[in-house]
Design a protein around this motif. Structure first.
Motif: not given
Length: 142
Positions: A53, A105, A109, A141
């Motif tokens: 991630m 994002y 993440y 995800r």
């Protein structure tokens, strides 16, 4: 009722203190005391998912940095942009929206990476014996 130390630990839990995700105190208490689904957290799996991630977050921020000079939202309010045809305008706005989202994002993440690496997102095992880290998510995800 949590003690002052438990409340402060919950409030300032680093992986989620800046961006999230939001989770109930009960989940945090179970995580700290290693009860129920947190009893056997596979540590190496959490680190691997957390690292994955983190890499996705860094790639999203790099993508934002690379494409922002070419797809800038400020251009959409210029007279030059207004003179373009509707197909060009639509495509430009669509692509610019994607580039702007890359920034968010990246942050989400990277926040998820900390929660995964800590093990707080551990949701148990599937019927096939696969470990899942989806109990607490900032974003889906992939």
């Amino acid at each position: 009722m949590p003690t002052l130390l438990e409340f402060l630990a919950y409030s300032y839990f680093f992986p989620s203190s800046l961006v999230g995700p939001v989770f109930d105190y009960k989940d945090f208490e179970l995580f700290i005391t290693r009860k129920q689904r947190y009893h056997h957290i596979p540590r190496t799996k959490g680190y691997k998912i957390g690292l994955q991630m983190l890499i996705f977050g860094i790639l999203a921020l790099i993508g934002h940095k690379i494409f922002t000079p070419y797809l800038n939202a400020q251009y959409t309010i210029t007279d030059e942009f207004a003179k373009k045809n509707i197909l060009y305008q639509s495509a430009y706005i669509l692509l610019t929206g994607y580039v702007i989202r890359f920034k968010f994002y990246g942050g989400f993440y990277m926040a998820q990476a900390g929660v995964d690496a800590s093990g707080l997102s551990y949701s148990g095992t599937t019927k096939k014996g696969r470990h899942e880290f989806e109990a607490i998510l900032t974003c889906h995800r992939y």
